[in-house]
Write an enzyme that holds these catalytic residues in place. Structure first.
Site, PDB file in Angstrom:
ATOM      1  N   HIS A 177      33.965  42.320  33.643  1.00  0.00           N
ATOM      2  CA  HIS A 177      32.674  42.977  33.807  1.00  0.00           C
ATOM      3  C   HIS A 177      32.577  42.675  35.411  1.00  0.00           C
ATOM      4  CE1 HIS A 177      31.174  38.746  33.394  1.00  0.00           C
ATOM      5  NE2 HIS A 177      30.338  39.192  33.827  1.00  0.00           N
ATOM      6  N   ASP A 178      32.929  41.459  36.003  1.00  0.00           N
ATOM      7  CA  ASP A 178      32.552  41.064  37.435  1.00  0.00           C
ATOM      8  C   ASP A 178      33.886  41.357  38.512  1.00  0.00           C
ATOM      9  OD1 ASP A 178      29.814  40.533  37.367  1.00  0.00           O
ATOM     10  OD2 ASP A 178      30.303  38.252  36.888  1.00  0.00           O
ATOM     11  N   LYS A 191      33.077  42.000  41.834  1.00  0.00           N
ATOM     12  CA  LYS A 191      32.785  40.748  42.784  1.00  0.00           C
ATOM     13  C   LYS A 191      33.714  40.599  43.605  1.00  0.00           C
ATOM     14  CE  LYS A 191      28.928  38.433  40.479  1.00  0.00           C
ATOM     15  NZ  LYS A 191      28.585  37.339  39.928  1.00  0.00           N
TER      16      LYS A 191
HETATM   17 FE   FE2 Z   1      27.568  40.787  37.491  1.00  0.00          FE
HETATM   18 FE   FE2 Z   2      28.740  38.094  35.470  1.00  0.00          FE
END
Ligand code: FE2
Ligand code: FE2
Ligand code: FE2
Length: 422
Positions: free
Chosen positions: A271-272, A275
């Site tokens: 999900h990240d 990032k």
């Molecule tokens: Fe996030």
């Molecule tokens: Fe997260």
């Protein structure tokens, strides 16, 4: 989930790694192109073009921090370069279909004068490692050249780079330097390196391996990627893997079919992924973020979808990952979805993400206790932001959730419950 193709996953990992480069994307792709071109003039006993391409494409899989990436492309011989070689080799070794490239990745910053005498490594791996090192340095030199000469194109750097590579005694095997000079004598070699042409080159690769990855293989890949995402900052250590475990557990408690639970675990792991494109300085900032920094932060769900949706059969995982910061009242991001647009899986992922993040220390706050985490979630539930039915499950299994979020229980609580029941 049907089996996925080697090509799908390999290109997805490459796109994910491009995110780390911030302003300098496509590094791995350019290195893969150049290595494949040079390899036409080198004889390998076992490795074929697909091996060369794949290993070169993924050679920096050990890099998670944007600062580390910057140092690698700006300094010719960075003393700490070996860290990402080791991390990368460990990650490759854990996946059977990439394991044959682990040695080449481990040695891809080792000078030939040292590597040539290495007894434990096959000749193929030595040559591949050194070839990757050579074209990796070509790409670093090209990056520097274009920064200093912003009006020039890659081809203008040809003479400078060819001379530079020949003037590094002991760095590269002489036959590899020869191969590079031959491959780079062609104008098209340099034209192909332009940002507009590299994606077309990638699409033209068949990556014909006829390897289909089983669901277990895909989970192993996602786990490795989660480790790479989490390694970006000490504050997010294990965040993605633990969100994946917690989301899986909550999905099971909710009664979703096992295949959905498995997919949700993957969404938690990944999900990240967006990032990786956020500068380390923003992720680790102690004070409040500026408006610009907030926007950079709020992009990461959107970026996740971009990377994940190109994998066939990943479209739902891409959606759930993209929406993990959406709130039921429409106050989340990046699509400002409302309740009727947010499925159960996303709702579970959102709660798992918040739960784990609150249990973990952040640069701007300390870690929270189990009670504090639950009361923050309750407040979000009362405000109509997160799903109260899923929150009810969190209350029912508060200790199990806490243990999973903190990585305390090596064993699934479901298994331990079952053992106790016997
Ligand atoms: Fe996030
Ligand atoms: Fe997260
Ligand atoms: Fe590297």
């Amino acid at each position: 989930m049907p089996n996925l193709l080697f090509k799908n996953i390999t290109l997805m990992i490459s796109d994910m790694m491009d995110q780390v480069g911030l302003d300098d994307t496509q590094h791995g792709k350019r290195v893969a192109f150049m290595a494949t071109q040079c390899a036409r003039y080198v004889s390998f006993e076992h490795f074929d073009q697909v091996d060369i391409f794949t290993a070169a494409l993924l050679h920096d899989i050990g890099v998670s921090c944007s600062q580390e990436h910057e140092l690698l492309v700006t300094i010719l011989d960075w003393e700490k370069a070996q860290t990402h070689c080791l991390d990368g080799a460990v990650r490759m070794k854990s996946l059977p279909f990439y394991a044959p490239y682990a040695d080449a990745i481990y040695y891809h910053h080792t000078h030939w004068q040292t590597l040539a005498d290495e007894q434990q490594v096959s000749q193929d791996s030595k040559s591949l490692a050194n070839l990757i090192f050579l074209v990796d340095r070509v790409d670093a030199l090209l990056f520097q050249y274009l920064q200093q000469n912003p009006d020039d194109e890659a081809i203008h750097a040809r003479n400078t780079i060819q001379q530079n590579i020949q003037s590094l005694p002991g760095y590269f095997a002489p036959e590899l330097v020869e191969a590079f000079l031959k491959a780079s004598a062609v104008d098209a070699f340099w034209f192909q390196l332009d940002a507009a042409h590299i994606p077309r080159y990638m699409n033209s690769q068949t990556l014909d391996r006829s390897i289909e990855l089983s669901p277990q293989d895909v989970e192993a890949v996602a786990f490795i990627l989660a480790a790479a995402i989490d390694a970006k900052s000490p504050f997010t250590a294990e965040h993605s893997t633990l969100v994946g475990e917690l989301a899986y557990f909550l999905a099971q408690q909710f009664g979703l079919p096992d295949s959905r639970c498995q997919q949700l675990k993957l969404a938690g792991y990944l999900h990240d992924i967006g990032k990786l494109h956020i500068p380390d300085s923003i992720l680790e900032k102690e004070g409040p973020l500026t408006e610009k920094e907030t926007i950079a932060m709020r992009r990461h769900g959107f970026e996740a979808r971009d990377i994940l949706q190109q994998v066939e059969h990943f479209s739902e995982i891409a959606d759930w990952a993209c929406h993990h910061h959406e709130f039921l009242d429409g106050s989340g991001y990046p699509y400002q979805l409302t309740a009727e647009q947010i499925p159960t899986e996303t709702r579970i992922l959102t709660i798992a993400d918040i739960f784990q993040a609150l249990a973990q220390k952040r640069p701007y706050r300390d870690s929270m206790t189990q009670q504090q985490v639950i009361s923050v979630l309750d407040k979000l539930g009362a405000e109509g932001k997160v799903d109260t039915i899923i929150l009810e499950l969190v209350h029912q299994h508060a200790n199990a959730c806490w243990q999973l979020a903190n990585g305390i229980s090596a064993q699934s609580p479901i298994k331990s419950d079952a053992i106790q029941a016997k």
